[in-house]
Write a protein that holds these residues in place. Sequence first.
Motif, PDB file in Angstrom:
ATOM      1  N   LYS A   8      -7.242  79.312  33.280  1.00 32.59           N
ATOM      2  CA  LYS A   8      -7.123  79.334  31.748  1.00 32.59           C
ATOM      3  C   LYS A   8      -5.704  78.451  31.560  1.00 32.59           C
ATOM      4  O   LYS A   8      -4.610  78.644  32.480  1.00 32.59           O
ATOM      5  N   ILE A   9      -5.670  78.070  30.703  1.00 35.13           N
ATOM      6  CA  ILE A   9      -4.491  76.931  30.120  1.00 35.13           C
ATOM      7  C   ILE A   9      -4.349  78.289  28.815  1.00 35.13           C
ATOM      8  O   ILE A   9      -4.749  78.452  28.187  1.00 35.13           O
ATOM      9  N   LYS A  10      -2.425  78.463  28.897  1.00 39.24           N
ATOM     10  CA  LYS A  10      -2.459  79.318  27.797  1.00 39.24           C
ATOM     11  C   LYS A  10      -1.352  77.268  27.029  1.00 39.24           C
ATOM     12  O   LYS A  10      -0.659  77.307  27.571  1.00 39.24           O
ATOM     13  N   ILE A  11      -1.637  77.625  25.740  1.00 36.60           N
ATOM     14  CA  ILE A  11      -1.015  76.391  25.272  1.00 36.60           C
ATOM     15  C   ILE A  11      -0.301  77.211  23.911  1.00 36.60           C
ATOM     16  O   ILE A  11      -0.689  77.988  23.090  1.00 36.60           O
ATOM     17  N   GLU A  12       0.692  77.122  23.893  1.00 33.59           N
ATOM     18  CA  GLU A  12       1.873  77.563  22.984  1.00 33.59           C
ATOM     19  C   GLU A  12       2.436  76.757  21.680  1.00 33.59           C
ATOM     20  O   GLU A  12       2.920  75.808  22.495  1.00 33.59           O
ATOM     21  N   LEU A  13       2.325  77.826  20.756  1.00 34.94           N
ATOM     22  CA  LEU A  13       2.696  76.814  19.789  1.00 34.94           C
ATOM     23  C   LEU A  13       4.507  76.850  18.519  1.00 34.94           C
ATOM     24  O   LEU A  13       4.931  77.739  18.880  1.00 34.94           O
ATOM     25  N   LYS A  14       4.001  75.786  17.905  1.00 32.56           N
ATOM     26  CA  LYS A  14       5.350  75.785  16.846  1.00 32.56           C
ATOM     27  C   LYS A  14       4.939  77.656  15.676  1.00 32.56           C
ATOM     28  O   LYS A  14       3.919  77.501  15.801  1.00 32.56           O
ATOM     29  N   HIS A  15       6.147  78.318  15.510  1.00 31.01           N
ATOM     30  CA  HIS A  15       6.064  79.136  14.542  1.00 31.01           C
ATOM     31  C   HIS A  15       5.485  78.441  13.528  1.00 31.01           C
ATOM     32  O   HIS A  15       6.221  76.773  12.769  1.00 31.01           O
ATOM     33  N   GLY A  16       4.384  78.819  12.486  1.00 26.25           N
ATOM     34  CA  GLY A  16       4.600  77.724  11.150  1.00 26.25           C
ATOM     35  C   GLY A  16       3.732  76.694  11.330  1.00 26.25           C
ATOM     36  O   GLY A  16       3.580  75.884  10.366  1.00 26.25           O
ATOM     37  N   LEU A  17       3.157  76.837  12.338  1.00 23.14           N
ATOM     38  CA  LEU A  17       2.586  75.078  12.416  1.00 23.14           C
ATOM     39  C   LEU A  17       0.776  75.635  11.584  1.00 23.14           C
ATOM     40  O   LEU A  17       0.255  76.316  11.707  1.00 23.14           O
ATOM     41  N   LYS A  18      -0.150  74.120  10.655  1.00 25.32           N
ATOM     42  CA  LYS A  18      -1.055  74.454   9.837  1.00 25.32           C
ATOM     43  C   LYS A  18      -1.806  74.295  10.536  1.00 25.32           C
ATOM     44  O   LYS A  18      -1.878  73.630  11.809  1.00 25.32           O
ATOM     45  N   LEU A  19      -3.049  74.900   9.738  1.00 24.61           N
ATOM     46  CA  LEU A  19      -4.205  75.174  10.686  1.00 24.61           C
ATOM     47  C   LEU A  19      -4.505  73.507  10.839  1.00 24.61           C
ATOM     48  O   LEU A  19      -5.536  74.085  11.909  1.00 24.61           O
ATOM     49  N   LYS A  20      -4.430  73.009  10.163  1.00 23.53           N
ATOM     50  CA  LYS A  20      -4.968  71.208  10.357  1.00 23.53           C
ATOM     51  C   LYS A  20      -4.642  70.654  11.559  1.00 23.53           C
ATOM     52  O   LYS A  20      -5.128  70.150  12.452  1.00 23.53           O
ATOM     53  N   ASN A  21      -3.360  71.013  11.790  1.00 18.96           N
ATOM     54  CA  ASN A  21      -2.564  70.930  13.681  1.00 18.96           C
ATOM     55  C   ASN A  21      -3.167  71.179  14.559  1.00 18.96           C
ATOM     56  O   ASN A  21      -3.080  70.962  15.670  1.00 18.96           O
ATOM     57  N   GLN A  22      -3.314  72.987  13.896  1.00 14.20           N
ATOM     58  CA  GLN A  22      -3.704  73.499  15.555  1.00 14.20           C
ATOM     59  C   GLN A  22      -5.290  73.482  15.235  1.00 14.20           C
ATOM     60  O   GLN A  22      -5.556  72.789  16.729  1.00 14.20           O
ATOM     61  N   THR A  23      -6.127  72.301  14.449  1.00 14.77           N
ATOM     62  CA  THR A  23      -7.572  72.059  15.604  1.00 14.77           C
ATOM     63  C   THR A  23      -7.664  70.926  15.931  1.00 14.77           C
ATOM     64  O   THR A  23      -7.763  70.486  16.588  1.00 14.77           O
ATOM     65  N   LEU A  24      -6.412  70.350  15.114  1.00 13.04           N
ATOM     66  CA  LEU A  24      -6.200  68.571  15.895  1.00 13.04           C
ATOM     67  C   LEU A  24      -5.565  69.036  17.763  1.00 13.04           C
ATOM     68  O   LEU A  24      -6.219  68.144  18.355  1.00 13.04           O
ATOM     69  N   ILE A  25      -4.338  69.933  17.426  1.00 13.90           N
ATOM     70  CA  ILE A  25      -4.374  69.993  19.156  1.00 13.90           C
ATOM     71  C   ILE A  25      -5.649  70.443  19.806  1.00 13.90           C
ATOM     72  O   ILE A  25      -5.781  70.179  21.273  1.00 13.90           O
ATOM     73  N   LYS A  26      -6.465  72.033  19.810  1.00 12.29           N
ATOM     74  CA  LYS A  26      -7.376  72.153  20.377  1.00 12.29           C
ATOM     75  C   LYS A  26      -8.658  70.769  20.213  1.00 12.29           C
ATOM     76  O   LYS A  26      -8.833  70.775  21.062  1.00 12.29           O
ATOM     77  N   GLU A  27      -8.772  70.016  19.147  1.00  9.98           N
ATOM     78  CA  GLU A  27      -9.882  69.085  19.473  1.00  9.98           C
ATOM     79  C   GLU A  27      -9.348  67.855  20.814  1.00  9.98           C
ATOM     80  O   GLU A  27     -10.298  67.558  21.297  1.00  9.98           O
ATOM     81  N   TYR A  28      -7.837  67.709  20.876  1.00 12.00           N
ATOM     82  CA  TYR A  28      -7.200  67.115  21.530  1.00 12.00           C
ATOM     83  C   TYR A  28      -7.566  67.795  23.134  1.00 12.00           C
ATOM     84  O   TYR A  28      -7.909  66.170  23.516  1.00 12.00           O
ATOM     85  N   LEU A  29      -7.513  68.854  23.206  1.00  9.25           N
ATOM     86  CA  LEU A  29      -7.586  69.902  24.497  1.00  9.25           C
ATOM     87  C   LEU A  29      -9.061  69.119  24.127  1.00  9.25           C
ATOM     88  O   LEU A  29      -9.409  68.831  26.407  1.00  9.25           O
ATOM     89  N   GLN A  30      -9.818  70.218  23.851  1.00  7.46           N
ATOM     90  CA  GLN A  30     -11.312  69.206  24.104  1.00  7.46           C
ATOM     91  C   GLN A  30     -11.995  67.700  24.391  1.00  7.46           C
ATOM     92  O   GLN A  30     -12.326  68.229  25.879  1.00  7.46           O
ATOM     93  N   ARG A  31     -10.901  66.718  24.264  1.00  3.40           N
ATOM     94  CA  ARG A  31     -11.235  65.693  24.336  1.00  3.40           C
ATOM     95  C   ARG A  31     -10.854  65.279  26.337  1.00  3.40           C
ATOM     96  O   ARG A  31     -11.617  64.809  26.731  1.00  3.40           O
ATOM     97  N   LEU A  32      -9.831  66.122  26.170  1.00  2.00           N
ATOM     98  CA  LEU A  32      -8.976  65.532  27.143  1.00  2.00           C
ATOM     99  C   LEU A  32      -9.655  66.684  28.578  1.00  2.00           C
ATOM    100  O   LEU A  32     -10.368  65.149  29.067  1.00  2.00           O
ATOM    101  N   ILE A  33     -10.578  67.238  28.377  1.00  2.00           N
ATOM    102  CA  ILE A  33     -11.251  67.625  29.396  1.00  2.00           C
ATOM    103  C   ILE A  33     -12.662  67.721  29.354  1.00  2.00           C
ATOM    104  O   ILE A  33     -13.469  67.406  30.266  1.00  2.00           O
TER     105      ILE A  33
END
Lengths: 260, 232
Positions: free
Chosen positions: A114-139
């Motif tokens: 399990k990888i737990k990724i902690e994000l900044k407070h108030g991060l926009k949904l668009k940026n959250q999606t980008l981070i998730k997509e980046y993780l999926q692309r990496l793995i």
Amino acid sequence: MFYLVEFLKVLKENVIVAFIFVMSSVAVVSVSHNYKGIEAKLSNVSTKNGQPYFNALVSDGVRVDSVVRRMKSLPGVVGVETVKSLAIKKEVKTLEKIYGTDLLKNLVSSKYKKIKIELKHGLKLKNQTLIKEYLQRLIGKESVTVGNLKTPQKVKLEKGNIIQIITSWGKWYLVSILAGLWLISLALLVKPLKKSSYIMEKFQRSNHNFFKMFGVGLLSIIIPAYIANVAYAPKVDLIPFAAMLTMFGIVLLTSALVKK
Amino acid sequence: MREVLLGSKKNYQNLKDQFVFYLDNVSVDYGNCSALKDITLTVNPGEIFFVTGKSGAGKTTLLNVLAGDVKPTKGRVFGVDQNVRFISQVFQDLKLFEHRTCEENIWFSYDRSLYKNKNEFRSDMLELAKVLGIQDKLGDKVKDANGGLKQKVAMLRALMARPNVLIADEPTSSLDKESSIKLFDVLNFYNIKRKLTVIWASHNRELVKTFPGKIVHLENGKLIYSGHACFI
């Protein structure tokens, strides 16, 4: 006016208790008038304690060290943690509810990290999606399952964080502390006021002086406090009136119960 | 507390003329200790009534019963309604406010139903203070006052309430003989002029014997003697 003057004289002779009594009376009126705002403020404070995060389940074969390093360098990511496969069984069970028992059997038979990724407070949904997509692309999409973003409050309560639970009851603690202070100061003021009223009744042709003095005195504190609150936040609510009536009821009860 | 005998106005008028208090076999117990034992006595209107006895004889308890502050364990107390016949007290512990001045303590007796205005009260107070010789000390704080001054202030406060009955518990315990006589003279004046009924408790039997009035002597809560001082 006479009773008010006598009440003020007693307050003057008991400065510390009088200060606590006046402040707690004003606070009770203010809290009961602004209870919604106070509740909102207290709940904001409690959510600041945790970081928003999401989890990702990764096949045991994947080497996560480089993934963790790269994820940490991303803007908007506060921290990345990895958890060993044994520790995530609980997490897998929760997935059963979402994906069904068939999938669960497959999941239990294989090993995961399990990888737990902690994000900044108030991060926009668009940026959250980008981070998730980046993780999926990496793995690789087949090797990773990304969970939803969890709010900090939920995180704390799930973890059984006692501070979070306590702060979620903040308004009641505030009310209890104020009520306690008010009752203690009332109890300490009763004796000198009772003495004063007893002497008055002995030398003047009047009765129920304790209640008259305390009633007039309390009114002279809570009415200006209420007017000031209404001027600051204009609204009419029953709760402050209920609080003031309760205070009066307690004074009336005290005058009947406490002996001279 | 006190049983009020007010059947009708006519009935009251008769009773008012008959007695101020009538104690019928009154006993008071504090736990196992018996403070008063089967006391029967009558206090008549306009009477000066001395209660004597050693410390612990039951004088204060008897006065508290008359004032309505203590309920008898046995027996009955008959008195007239406080609203009609007003009782004022000089307490044994004086019950003065230590942080206030003597004058502020006396102002507790200011009753708007009795005095036309504050000036009338003030002039009466100054006049009486002059008689007692404390007019210059009215501005002193009670905590700084001596025992004699405190007792005079307590007496002044009680008299300024214009009572019908004055109950005084050891009002001269801190006073010398001369001051005690002066105080008695004041009470005697009120007694003659305003028909004030005085109930005065004292352990100094020799002093009260010199005053005209009725004496009740108590020993261990029992009434030993009741009659005029001249017959002792």
